[in-house]
Design a protein around this motif. Structure first.
Motif, PDB file in Angstrom:
ATOM      1  N   GLY A 290       0.787  -1.108   0.238  1.00 24.77           N
ATOM      2  CA  GLY A 290      -0.098  -0.121   0.027  1.00 24.77           C
ATOM      3  C   GLY A 290       0.892   1.212  -0.009  1.00 24.77           C
ATOM      4  N   VAL A 291       0.230   2.369   0.397  1.00 19.58           N
ATOM      5  CA  VAL A 291       1.192   3.513   0.599  1.00 19.58           C
ATOM      6  C   VAL A 291       0.993   4.122   2.040  1.00 19.58           C
ATOM      7  N   GLY A 292       2.346   4.745   2.450  1.00 19.25           N
ATOM      8  CA  GLY A 292       2.498   5.016   3.814  1.00 19.25           C
ATOM      9  C   GLY A 292       3.636   4.327   4.644  1.00 19.25           C
ATOM     10  N   GLN A 293       3.450   4.261   5.728  1.00 22.52           N
ATOM     11  CA  GLN A 293       4.507   3.471   6.612  1.00 22.52           C
ATOM     12  C   GLN A 293       4.676   1.870   5.938  1.00 22.52           C
ATOM     13  N   ASN A 294       3.383   1.310   5.857  1.00 21.72           N
ATOM     14  CA  ASN A 294       3.495  -0.153   5.667  1.00 21.72           C
ATOM     15  C   ASN A 294       4.586  -0.355   4.367  1.00 21.72           C
ATOM     16  N   GLN A 295       4.216   0.709   3.532  1.00 20.62           N
ATOM     17  CA  GLN A 295       5.269   0.657   2.046  1.00 20.62           C
ATOM     18  C   GLN A 295       6.578   0.677   2.342  1.00 20.62           C
ATOM     19  N   MET A 296       6.952   1.461   3.395  1.00 19.17           N
ATOM     20  CA  MET A 296       8.485   1.785   3.569  1.00 19.17           C
ATOM     21  C   MET A 296       9.050   0.612   4.409  1.00 19.17           C
ATOM     22  N   TRP A 297       8.240  -0.043   5.429  1.00 19.77           N
ATOM     23  CA  TRP A 297       8.572  -1.224   6.204  1.00 19.77           C
ATOM     24  C   TRP A 297       8.749  -2.356   5.191  1.00 19.77           C
ATOM     25  N   ALA A 298       7.751  -2.287   4.181  1.00 24.82           N
ATOM     26  CA  ALA A 298       8.072  -3.517   3.262  1.00 24.82           C
ATOM     27  C   ALA A 298       9.271  -3.372   2.313  1.00 24.82           C
TER      28      ALA A 298
ATOM     29  N   LEU B 156       2.964   8.916  -7.649  1.00 24.87           N
ATOM     30  CA  LEU B 156       1.852   9.074  -7.274  1.00 24.87           C
ATOM     31  C   LEU B 156       1.586   8.703  -5.795  1.00 24.87           C
ATOM     32  N   GLY B 157       2.295   7.903  -5.217  1.00 27.55           N
ATOM     33  CA  GLY B 157       1.811   7.293  -4.033  1.00 27.55           C
ATOM     34  C   GLY B 157       0.237   7.139  -3.501  1.00 27.55           C
ATOM     35  N   THR B 158      -0.097   6.343  -4.360  1.00 26.83           N
ATOM     36  CA  THR B 158      -1.569   5.998  -4.457  1.00 26.83           C
ATOM     37  C   THR B 158      -2.018   5.102  -3.452  1.00 26.83           C
TER      38      THR B 158
ATOM     39  N   ASP C 115       0.057  -4.390   3.299  1.00 23.69           N
ATOM     40  CA  ASP C 115      -0.906  -3.006   2.993  1.00 23.69           C
ATOM     41  C   ASP C 115      -0.869  -2.448   4.244  1.00 23.69           C
ATOM     42  N   GLY C 116      -1.625  -1.109   4.281  1.00 20.43           N
ATOM     43  CA  GLY C 116      -1.981  -0.256   5.711  1.00 20.43           C
ATOM     44  C   GLY C 116      -3.356  -0.473   5.661  1.00 20.43           C
ATOM     45  N   ASP C 117      -3.770  -0.225   7.126  1.00 16.79           N
ATOM     46  CA  ASP C 117      -5.070  -0.290   7.133  1.00 16.79           C
ATOM     47  C   ASP C 117      -6.053   0.641   6.397  1.00 16.79           C
ATOM     48  N   GLY C 118      -5.428   1.971   6.227  1.00 12.20           N
ATOM     49  CA  GLY C 118      -6.255   2.836   5.539  1.00 12.20           C
ATOM     50  C   GLY C 118      -6.081   2.442   3.946  1.00 12.20           C
ATOM     51  N   SER C 119      -5.098   2.288   3.438  1.00 13.84           N
ATOM     52  CA  SER C 119      -4.869   1.970   2.129  1.00 13.84           C
ATOM     53  C   SER C 119      -6.091   0.908   1.694  1.00 13.84           C
ATOM     54  N   PHE C 120      -5.703  -0.272   2.582  1.00 14.16           N
ATOM     55  CA  PHE C 120      -6.704  -1.316   2.306  1.00 14.16           C
ATOM     56  C   PHE C 120      -8.189  -0.906   2.009  1.00 14.16           C
TER      57      PHE C 120
ATOM     58  N   ASP D 123      -1.975  -3.039  10.566  1.00 14.34           N
ATOM     59  CA  ASP D 123      -3.216  -2.424  11.177  1.00 14.34           C
ATOM     60  C   ASP D 123      -2.831  -1.678  12.361  1.00 14.34           C
ATOM     61  N   ASN D 124      -2.472  -0.344  12.129  1.00 19.06           N
ATOM     62  CA  ASN D 124      -2.275   0.570  13.308  1.00 19.06           C
ATOM     63  C   ASN D 124      -2.923   1.306  13.681  1.00 19.06           C
ATOM     64  N   GLY D 125      -4.439   1.226  12.768  1.00 17.30           N
ATOM     65  CA  GLY D 125      -5.450   2.077  13.320  1.00 17.30           C
ATOM     66  C   GLY D 125      -5.168   3.770  13.245  1.00 17.30           C
ATOM     67  N   TYR D 126      -4.293   3.974  12.446  1.00 19.63           N
ATOM     68  CA  TYR D 126      -4.070   5.187  11.932  1.00 19.63           C
ATOM     69  C   TYR D 126      -3.785   5.377  10.342  1.00 19.63           C
ATOM     70  N   LEU D 127      -3.975   6.320   9.933  1.00 22.52           N
ATOM     71  CA  LEU D 127      -3.241   6.937   8.542  1.00 22.52           C
ATOM     72  C   LEU D 127      -1.721   7.060   9.111  1.00 22.52           C
ATOM     73  N   GLY D 128      -1.067   6.145   9.042  1.00 20.12           N
ATOM     74  CA  GLY D 128       0.047   6.140   9.869  1.00 20.12           C
ATOM     75  C   GLY D 128       1.276   7.051   9.493  1.00 20.12           C
ATOM     76  N   MET D 129       1.436   7.229   8.337  1.00 24.96           N
ATOM     77  CA  MET D 129       2.637   7.959   7.957  1.00 24.96           C
ATOM     78  C   MET D 129       2.154   9.581   8.066  1.00 24.96           C
ATOM     79  N   VAL D 130       0.843   9.784   7.939  1.00 23.14           N
ATOM     80  CA  VAL D 130       0.604  11.275   8.240  1.00 23.14           C
ATOM     81  C   VAL D 130       0.599  11.448   9.550  1.00 23.14           C
TER      82      VAL D 130
ATOM     83  N   PRO E 201      -6.449   9.107  13.531  1.00 17.83           N
ATOM     84  CA  PRO E 201      -6.985   8.081  13.911  1.00 17.83           C
ATOM     85  C   PRO E 201      -8.165   7.423  13.027  1.00 17.83           C
ATOM     86  N   LEU E 202      -8.003   6.190  12.879  1.00 23.13           N
ATOM     87  CA  LEU E 202      -8.724   5.451  11.872  1.00 23.13           C
ATOM     88  C   LEU E 202      -9.628   4.218  12.384  1.00 23.13           C
ATOM     89  N   SER E 203     -10.701   4.244  12.174  1.00 18.81           N
ATOM     90  CA  SER E 203     -11.327   2.986  12.496  1.00 18.81           C
ATOM     91  C   SER E 203     -11.385   2.079  11.364  1.00 18.81           C
TER      92      SER E 203
HETATM   93  C1  LIG Z   1      -5.248   8.268  -2.271  1.00 17.97           C
HETATM   94  C2  LIG Z   1      -4.346   8.958  -1.422  1.00 17.97           C
HETATM   95  N1  LIG Z   1      -4.984   9.884  -0.332  1.00 17.97           N
HETATM   96  C3  LIG Z   1      -4.084  10.327   0.817  1.00 17.97           C
HETATM   97  C4  LIG Z   1      -3.067  10.240   0.647  1.00 17.97           C
HETATM   98  C5  LIG Z   1      -1.840  10.765   1.685  1.00 17.97           C
HETATM   99  N2  LIG Z   1      -1.304   9.776   2.605  1.00 17.97           N
HETATM  100  C6  LIG Z   1      -0.390   9.164   2.389  1.00 17.97           C
HETATM  101  S1  LIG Z   1       0.173   8.011   3.337  1.00 17.97           S
HETATM  102  C7  LIG Z   1      -1.248   8.064   4.136  1.00 17.97           C
HETATM  103  C8  LIG Z   1      -2.001   7.148   5.374  1.00 17.97           C
HETATM  104  C9  LIG Z   1      -1.799   5.746   4.940  1.00 17.97           C
HETATM  105  O1  LIG Z   1      -2.570   4.959   6.023  1.00 17.97           O
HETATM  106  P1  LIG Z   1      -2.134   3.663   5.958  1.00 17.97           P
HETATM  107  O2  LIG Z   1      -2.633   2.942   4.743  1.00 17.97           O
HETATM  108  O3  LIG Z   1      -3.127   2.884   7.034  1.00 17.97           O
HETATM  109  O4  LIG Z   1      -0.641   3.191   6.181  1.00 17.97           O
HETATM  110  P2  LIG Z   1       0.217   3.512   7.198  1.00 17.97           P
HETATM  111  O5  LIG Z   1       0.811   4.626   6.970  1.00 17.97           O
HETATM  112  O6  LIG Z   1      -0.524   3.374   8.512  1.00 17.97           O
HETATM  113  O7  LIG Z   1       0.876   2.271   7.135  1.00 17.97           O
HETATM  114  C10 LIG Z   1      -1.954   9.163   3.698  1.00 17.97           C
HETATM  115  C11 LIG Z   1      -3.373   9.608   3.964  1.00 17.97           C
HETATM  116  C12 LIG Z   1      -2.186   9.255  -0.270  1.00 17.97           C
HETATM  117  N3  LIG Z   1      -1.049   8.954  -0.539  1.00 17.97           N
HETATM  118  N4  LIG Z   1      -3.147   8.823  -1.270  1.00 17.97           N
END
Ligand SMILES: Cc1ncc(C[n+]2csc(CCOP(=O)(O)OP(=O)(O)O)c2C)c(N)n1
Ligand SMILES: [Mg+2]
Length: 569
Positions: free
Chosen positions: A384-392, A410-412, A436-441, A464-471, A487-489
């Motif tokens: 996914g995109v975010g912390q999960n992506q970097m750890w992977a 694009l970091g989608t 994947d991240g819980d938000g991305s998923f 699953d960290n319950g957060y949009l973790g990278m932000v 914080p993300l449910s």
């Molecule tokens: C479509 C989209 N919306 C918003 C963002 C901004 N953004 C980058 S990382 C992130 C959090 C991702 O959360 P999650 O998928 O749970 O991954 P985590 O960082 O917690 O591992 C957000 C909101 C983005 N990259 N893509």
């Protein structure tokens, strides 16, 4: 021979070697779908959202080297593709998208489900077409595939009015194309290659930065030969990860915002950067004004528009990475840079960026490492995109070519699950893990239905960290810990999986990590694991945005963690 527009498209697909199409139908594209059964060699995968069709086609293209194909109907179907097309555009993925359009007579009238998709996608496609004349369809198709897969690859869109699908015209598929204004340069200029060879022979502290272009042109052997002959340390961009075996003695991992300390220090100290198939993205360079301050730069890239775009270069070489490296290697003599390599090894020893601390809780880094251990590294990882992506990217060791599929430019968020569909379809015999991240998923969670319907044996690990973790991490470090809207449910992911007929497990204790991963591997089909990870775990090292690569924030628990730290070794 007379054929309908729909037959011309599908026959063209077959001639271009297409085997799989990802899409969803609707009124405007219905005649094309109605013709599909006449071409049983074309496998259609019904996704649940057009964005997923584009991501799946993009990822399929990345792992097969073929052009990915997606289809959507007019209006909302076409606009739903947009994010996926932009993603393919920024990551140079070859794709052809076919969209239905309202009948020619209705174009420009705000007809039902009309959207000007060629206007909308103009800046995010390599080229696009609105087909007004059925007789031009065959040539357009040929041109689209040619543009998508040659030079710097990218997405091409063909918008086809409904009545063009049903129109009958005389058909023959063109055998060649004449595109005088499109002639990608493949051979590097010999004088530039010579200059590069000279700089390499003079350099005391060279570093290769290898990017996605190495994977796209499959220049693995050529890159390795260059590195080994001249004993040059190799670092990669995020999309370059897996273009060079990470267990190789000359591999120093990823550079950039979440790159390894030793990689960033090497680049910051180097006297010669050999940038291969990479485009100096700001996530890789940090602040460009302070990027590699002591280095001359050789830049090898197929796209002349990338040369000098972000960073001034000393020796530009426009050409296909494989071809250019092949020519360059002939002029490289064996050298050693013992002091330099020893120095980087020492930085790595002092800053072991991939060490995982001891913890009772489920650390995401540990989870990634166990996926590596259980699969013995023999897997394709999608993120996914975010912390999960970097750890992977950091904690799995990529030794096999082209085994990390991630949304770079694009970091989608939402790329992961549909991309995993494309990867598994393209590499049915490979073990496929989505991290994947819980938000991305949750952005493309509906594609579980596609996986279930197509019986794709994709293994899913949700961090699953319950957060949009990278932000949240940015809020913690740079916004006074004000966790606004991060914080993300989520649902009970295991139950959601079950609802789709996909078995799974929830993991809340460290001791259950390995057995869960092993069970996922034992299952014949798809499997989902919801890892309840340490919620406020951060990704380190980190180069804060606006800082130079030499200013890395390291895990604070470590003694040597200091920030800002200007290292001028
Ligand atoms: C479509 C989209 N919306 C918003 C963002 C901004 N953004 C980058 S990382 C992130 C959090 C991702 O959360 P999650 O998928 O749970 O991954 P985590 O960082 O917690 O591992 C957000 C909101 C983005 N990259 N893509
Ligand atoms: Mg999260």
């Amino acid at each position: 021979m007379k054929m309908t527009g729909a037959q011309i498209i599908l026959d063209g697909f077959v001639k271009e070697g297409v085997e799989v199409i990802f899409g969803i139908l609707g009124g405007a594209i219905l005649p094309l779908y109605d013709t599909l059964p006449q071409y049983p060699q074309l496998r259609h995968i019904l996704v649940r959202h057009e964005q997923a069709a584009a991501h799946a086609a993009d990822a399929y293209a990345r792992v097969t080297g073929k052009v990915g194909v997606c289809m959507a109907t007019s209006g909302p179907g076409a606009t739903n593709l947009v994010t996926g097309i932009a993603n393919a555009h920024l990551d140079s993925s070859p794709m052809v998208a076919i969209t239905g359009q309202v009948p020619r007579a209705l174009i420009g009238t705000d007809g039902f489900q009309e959207a000007d998709i060629t206007g909308i996608t103009l800046p995010i496609t390599k080229n696009n077409y609105l087909v007004r004349d059925t007789a031009s369809l065959a040539r357009t198709l040929k041109e689209a595939f040619h543009l998508a897969r040659t030079g710097r690859p990218g997405p091409v869109l063909i918008d086809v009015p409904r009545d063009v699908f049903t129109d009958q015209v005389e058909y023959h598929y063109p055998s060649k194309l004449d595109l005088p204004s499109y002639k990608p340069i493949l051979q590097g200029h010999p004088a530039q290659i010579k200059k590069a060879a000279r700089l390499i022979s003079e350099s005391q502290q060279p570093v290769i930065i290898a990017g996605h272009g190495v994977i796209i042109s499959q220049a693995y052997d050529q890159l390795r030969q260059l590195a080994e002959t001249a004993q040059i340390p190799v670092v990669t961009t995020l999309l370059g990860v897996s273009c060079f075996p990470e267990s190789h003695v000359l591999s120093y991992g990823m550079l950039g915002m979440h790159g390894m300390v030793c990689a960033n220090m090497a680049v910051s100290t180097s006297d010669l950067i050999i940038a291969v198939g990479m485009r100096f993205d700001d996530r890789a360079t940090g602040t460009v004004s302070t990027f590699a301050p002591h280095a001359r730069i050789i830049h090898i890239d197929i796209d002349p528009a990338e040369i000098g775009k972000n960073v001034p270069v000393d020796v530009p070489i426009v050409g296909d990475v494989k071809t250019v490296l092949g020519a360059l290697n002939k002029q490289i003599t064996s050298t050693a840079h013992i002091d330099w390599v020893t120095q980087i090894d020492e930085w790595r020893r002092q800053h072991p960026s991939t060490d995982i601390r001891d913890s009772e809780s489920v650390l995401p880094q540990y989870v990634v490492r166990q996926i590596y251990e259980v699969t013995k590294g023999d897997a394709t990882i999608i993120t996914g995109v975010g912390q999960n992506q970097m750890w992977a990217a950091q904690h799995f060791w990529y030794d096999k070519p082209n085994t990390l599929i991630s949304s770079g430019g694009l970091g989608t968020m939402g790329f992961g699950l549909p991309a995993a569909v494309g990867v598994k379809v393209g590499r049915p015999d490979s073990t496929v893990w989505l991290i994947d991240g819980d938000g991305s998923f949750q952005m493309t969670i509906q594609e579980l239905a596609t996986i279930a319907q197509e019986r794709l044996a994709i293994k899913i690990a949700i961090m699953d960290n319950g957060y949009l973790g990278m932000v949240r991490q940015w809020q913690e470090l740079f916004f006074g810990r004000r966790y606004v809207a991060t914080p993300l449910s989520g649902p009970d992911f295991v139950k959601v999986g079950e609802a789709y007929g996909i078995p799974g497990l929830k993991v809340t204790r460290k001791i259950d990590v390995i057995p869960a991963v092993e069970q996922a591997m034992k299952e014949q089909g798809p499997f989902l694991i919801d890892f309840k990870i340490e919620p406020e775990e951060n990704v380190y090292p980190m180069v804060p945005s606006g800082a130079s690569l030499a200013e890395m924030l390291e895990e604070p628990r470590k003694e040597e963690a200091v920030w800002p730290q200007r290292s001028t070794p």
